[in-house]
Design a protein around this motif. Structure first.
Motif, PDB file in Angstrom:
ATOM      1  N   ILE A  56       1.927 -34.869 -15.841  1.00 25.73           N
ATOM      2  CA  ILE A  56       1.099 -34.731 -14.649  1.00 25.73           C
ATOM      3  C   ILE A  56       1.914 -35.206 -13.446  1.00 25.73           C
ATOM      4  CG2 ILE A  56      -1.038 -35.491 -13.523  1.00 25.73           C
ATOM      5  CD1 ILE A  56      -1.577 -33.868 -16.057  1.00 25.73           C
ATOM      6  N   VAL A 130     -19.164 -22.877   1.767  1.00 23.72           N
ATOM      7  CA  VAL A 130     -17.795 -23.213   1.387  1.00 23.72           C
ATOM      8  C   VAL A 130     -16.906 -21.982   1.492  1.00 23.72           C
ATOM      9  CG1 VAL A 130     -16.336 -23.905  -0.577  1.00 23.72           C
ATOM     10  CG2 VAL A 130     -18.464 -25.149  -0.097  1.00 23.72           C
ATOM     11  N   ASP A 131     -17.426 -20.840   1.046  1.00 20.16           N
ATOM     12  CA  ASP A 131     -16.624 -19.599   1.106  1.00 20.16           C
ATOM     13  C   ASP A 131     -16.267 -19.246   2.547  1.00 20.16           C
ATOM     14  OD1 ASP A 131     -16.733 -19.372  -1.620  1.00 20.16           O
ATOM     15  OD2 ASP A 131     -18.255 -17.800  -1.653  1.00 20.16           O
ATOM     16  N   GLU A 174       2.153 -30.079 -14.976  1.00 18.12           N
ATOM     17  CA  GLU A 174       0.990 -29.600 -14.248  1.00 18.12           C
ATOM     18  C   GLU A 174       1.073 -30.269 -12.869  1.00 18.12           C
ATOM     19  OE1 GLU A 174      -2.111 -27.023 -14.282  1.00 18.12           O
ATOM     20  OE2 GLU A 174      -0.916 -27.409 -16.073  1.00 18.12           O
ATOM     21  N   TYR A 176      -0.292 -31.245  -9.159  1.00 17.06           N
ATOM     22  CA  TYR A 176      -1.550 -31.489  -8.437  1.00 17.06           C
ATOM     23  C   TYR A 176      -1.258 -31.925  -7.006  1.00 17.06           C
ATOM     24  CZ  TYR A 176      -4.255 -31.482 -12.779  1.00 17.06           C
ATOM     25  OH  TYR A 176      -4.854 -31.108 -13.953  1.00 17.06           O
ATOM     26  N   HIS A 184     -11.424 -28.439   0.615  1.00 13.00           N
ATOM     27  CA  HIS A 184     -11.613 -27.011   0.886  1.00 13.00           C
ATOM     28  C   HIS A 184     -10.557 -26.468   1.852  1.00 13.00           C
ATOM     29  CE1 HIS A 184     -16.022 -27.934  -0.216  1.00 13.00           C
ATOM     30  NE2 HIS A 184     -15.437 -27.362  -1.244  1.00 13.00           N
ATOM     31  N   ARG A 187      -7.379 -25.998  -0.257  1.00  8.47           N
ATOM     32  CA  ARG A 187      -7.526 -24.898  -1.214  1.00  8.47           C
ATOM     33  C   ARG A 187      -7.461 -23.523  -0.548  1.00  8.47           C
ATOM     34  NH1 ARG A 187     -12.530 -27.295  -4.876  1.00  8.47           N
ATOM     35  NH2 ARG A 187     -11.246 -28.577  -6.267  1.00  8.47           N
ATOM     36  N   PRO A 197      -3.340 -23.850  -7.892  1.00  8.57           N
ATOM     37  CA  PRO A 197      -4.690 -23.282  -7.855  1.00  8.57           C
ATOM     38  C   PRO A 197      -5.732 -24.327  -7.446  1.00  8.57           C
ATOM     39  CG  PRO A 197      -4.070 -23.727 -10.123  1.00  8.57           C
ATOM     40  CD  PRO A 197      -2.857 -24.055  -9.279  1.00  8.57           C
ATOM     41  N   SER A 198      -6.902 -23.846  -7.071  1.00  8.93           N
ATOM     42  CA  SER A 198      -7.942 -24.728  -6.519  1.00  8.93           C
ATOM     43  C   SER A 198      -8.258 -25.908  -7.429  1.00  8.93           C
ATOM     44  CB  SER A 198      -9.218 -23.930  -6.232  1.00  8.93           C
ATOM     45  OG  SER A 198      -9.683 -23.290  -7.399  1.00  8.93           O
ATOM     46  N   GLN A 199      -8.272 -25.683  -8.750  1.00  8.05           N
ATOM     47  CA  GLN A 199      -8.653 -26.777  -9.656  1.00  8.05           C
ATOM     48  C   GLN A 199      -7.598 -27.881  -9.712  1.00  8.05           C
ATOM     49  OE1 GLN A 199      -8.161 -23.569 -10.550  1.00  8.05           O
ATOM     50  NE2 GLN A 199      -7.469 -23.337 -12.654  1.00  8.05           N
ATOM     51  N   GLU A 205     -13.760 -35.253   0.786  1.00  9.52           N
ATOM     52  CA  GLU A 205     -14.897 -34.331   0.791  1.00  9.52           C
ATOM     53  C   GLU A 205     -16.021 -34.828   1.668  1.00  9.52           C
ATOM     54  OE1 GLU A 205     -16.465 -33.000  -3.167  1.00  9.52           O
ATOM     55  OE2 GLU A 205     -14.949 -34.444  -3.798  1.00  9.52           O
ATOM     56  N   LEU A 219     -22.969 -22.475  -2.061  1.00  8.03           N
ATOM     57  CA  LEU A 219     -22.558 -23.849  -1.788  1.00  8.03           C
ATOM     58  C   LEU A 219     -22.402 -24.010  -0.283  1.00  8.03           C
ATOM     59  CD1 LEU A 219     -20.133 -23.927  -4.760  1.00  8.03           C
ATOM     60  CD2 LEU A 219     -21.997 -25.559  -4.440  1.00  8.03           C
ATOM     61  N   ARG A 240     -10.928 -39.124 -11.360  1.00  3.85           N
ATOM     62  CA  ARG A 240     -12.091 -38.226 -11.345  1.00  3.85           C
ATOM     63  C   ARG A 240     -11.696 -36.809 -11.754  1.00  3.85           C
ATOM     64  NH1 ARG A 240     -14.282 -39.011  -6.250  1.00  3.85           N
ATOM     65  NH2 ARG A 240     -15.262 -40.752  -7.320  1.00  3.85           N
ATOM     66  N   TYR A 241     -10.659 -36.276 -11.137  1.00  2.23           N
ATOM     67  CA  TYR A 241     -10.314 -34.866 -11.360  1.00  2.23           C
ATOM     68  C   TYR A 241      -9.418 -34.662 -12.581  1.00  2.23           C
ATOM     69  CZ  TYR A 241     -11.814 -33.381  -6.614  1.00  2.23           C
ATOM     70  OH  TYR A 241     -12.515 -33.083  -5.489  1.00  2.23           O
ATOM     71  N   ILE A 242      -8.541 -35.595 -12.834  1.00  5.19           N
ATOM     72  CA  ILE A 242      -7.495 -35.370 -13.830  1.00  5.19           C
ATOM     73  C   ILE A 242      -7.724 -36.226 -15.074  1.00  5.19           C
ATOM     74  CG2 ILE A 242      -4.996 -35.240 -14.234  1.00  5.19           C
ATOM     75  CD1 ILE A 242      -4.629 -35.284 -11.151  1.00  5.19           C
TER      76      ILE A 242
END
Lengths: 324, 324
Positions: A56, A130-131, A174, A176, A184, A187, A197-199, A205, A219, A240-242
């Motif tokens: 990571i 969000v979009d 990977e 990050y 957002h 991303r 990628p977004s993930q 936030e 959303l 949290r994410y990873i």
């Protein structure tokens, strides 16, 4: 020493050239240290081998993967959105902070402190899906030129870092982003700009809510501050994410200190990297003082902690992905 | 009809058997519908083709990937931790809710409502590092047997669902858990139990803080409620961690309704699946009423929304991964 026949030597030569994973890095000890680290953790016969699932790598964004002067790009975006909105409806300038922001009075905006910045974010980053927000941010990043370089913001990514990200992925890492910037906003271009990628984007936030709008689940961004992914928040965001302690962490400011500390205190071989902005000629030179990207404690402790300090002026043969 | 020579026929036979990606699913319309969907979105010549990067599949956990009766496994874990702690220090039983929980009086605990549950979580899920919490949860899940089946909790995963997850990954999907359960609790076994690494687990969270403990950067669990990944929170959690609208979402209760709605309202071919607990003989039968895994609105609207309802009794030839 083994003597190679001419054809094989040529092939080796070609291969060695095309195999340079970091062509925009000067041939300095810095580049050697990075490659040595990657080779050590990816060689199954090395005592420092790290299985693929644990490779990571966490990168800060502002000042590490793209520039952050004269201000964070997201702040410049927010100011542009505010101006557009205020032109259509001057009543939205309901506070001194917003008036100062709309007048381009950065000192006045800063004087209002964190509350003023949150007001600015609330006006510019809420009340839309969000979009829609990501489409608008993306459009702005691709089509707006930086005030000093004239390069579109989305191309003010650092070519050496884009190469490093690709090199790491080629070696089974990977990659990050772990940024104090908004998740957002990043991303909106991270896949195109970095191959991330977004993930794989961890960021700050506001509040997002799910609502059924005209029959369709949507959303919506509602402003406010849900999470600040900076300083001690970075390891929390990583968890949290990873959910894994990175083996490599790269940042450029004291906002990344906790992330580098967390990553490099894990078991086995680890690497912490600080990008030092030393290049007033090609980019910007700043470190211990200022409002953006302050690097003070990091410079004090890098040697003791075994962190690698990248000297942009000396270690990079090229700065931005976009051409000036 | 083509006539195959015996050896080739044998090979085809072997191949067909070993190629069945869902051996624990009965040969019903349900299995056909799932395979048809996967083939449609992964066939480059299909009008429903979805590029690999967008093949996001989101699975609820409790009641969808493993059992959730007679209570959520995490709640049973919390009760065991509370009992252990109360034995060492009876003073921690500082409220009626905690006393009821310690006495195994579930009605008394439930009577205290959400506040009582949060008290229980605070006592059992805080004051230790994330690493220690996960090691303890993992140990409990692997070594504690379910009160009714005698199977270790970690083996009360559904074999047909484990096969579905693997099948999807083999077809280029990225599989995610999106659960109302705690993210650290699930991650303690998600890789072994489902082949799902920590970064693909989205869940509820208490507060986690980063602190330097005895010189080492450590993530500490502090209790409280930071985020509830349930109902309308599930699309929000998906946006936070993944940032893409899933093409496939699978759940079993009305807590998954918003996630299925969000996933299936995207453009192109989508699939929503509800696991209906119809098997009182082999597992548990429940749906519209109760305290856990209520499926009411989902059953009412599944047909109109085109969601597939899996009838556990009819569609699965085997239930758990572990053997009774």
């Amino acid at each position: 020493m083994r003597i190679l026949p001419p054809v094989a030597a040529l092939l080796v030569g070609v291969s060695a050239v095309s195999a340079d994973p970091l062509p925009s890095w000067q041939e300095t000890d810095t580049k050697t240290a990075i490659i040595d680290f990657v080779e050590a953790v990816t060689d199954p016969d090395s005592q420092d081998f790290v299985p693929r699932a644990d490779r990571i790598a966490a990168f800060d964004n502002d000042g590490t993967l793209w520039s952050e002067q004269p201000a964070y790009f997201q702040l410049l975006y927010a100011l542009d959105v505010l101006k557009d909105k205020a032109e259509a409806d001057p009543d939205i300038l309901s506070s001194d902070a917003l008036k100062a922001a709309n007048d381009g009075d950065m000192a006045g905006l800063m004087a209002s402190g964190k509350d003023g910045l949150i007001e600015l974010l609330n006006v510019s980053h809420s009340g839309l899906s969000v979009d829609d927000f990501m489409a608008d941010s993306r459009d702005w990043l691709l089509s707006t030129n930086h005030p000093q370089t004239g390069i579109p913001f989305a191309q003010m990514t650092y070519q050496p870092m884009v190469e490093l990200l690709r090199y790491l992925r080629d070696e089974g890492f990977e990659t990050y982003i772990v940024s104090g910037g908004g998740v957002h906003f990043i991303r909106a271009v991270s896949d195109d700009a970095y191959g991330i990628p977004s993930q794989n984007v961890v960021g700050s936030e506001g509040t997002t809510v799910y609502d059924v709008v005209e029959g369709k689940g949507t959303l919506m961004k509602q402003g406010g501050v849900f999470f600040i992914d900076d300083k001690a928040g970075k390891p929390v965001g990583i968890d949290r994410y990873i959910g894994k302690r990175p083996v490599l962490a790269v940042g450029n400011s004291d906002g990344d200190f906790a992330m580098l500390e967390y990553a490099t205190q894990g078991d086995g071989l680890r690497m912490g990297v600080l990008i030092h902005h030393t290049d007033a000629e090609r980019e910007f030179a700043y470190d211990r003082e200022g409002h953006i990207g302050v690097l003070d404690q990091g410079l004090d402790e890098a040697v003791d902690r075994g962190w690698l300090v990248v000297d942009m002026a000396k270690d990079w043969s090229r700065v931005w992905t976009g051409q000036q």
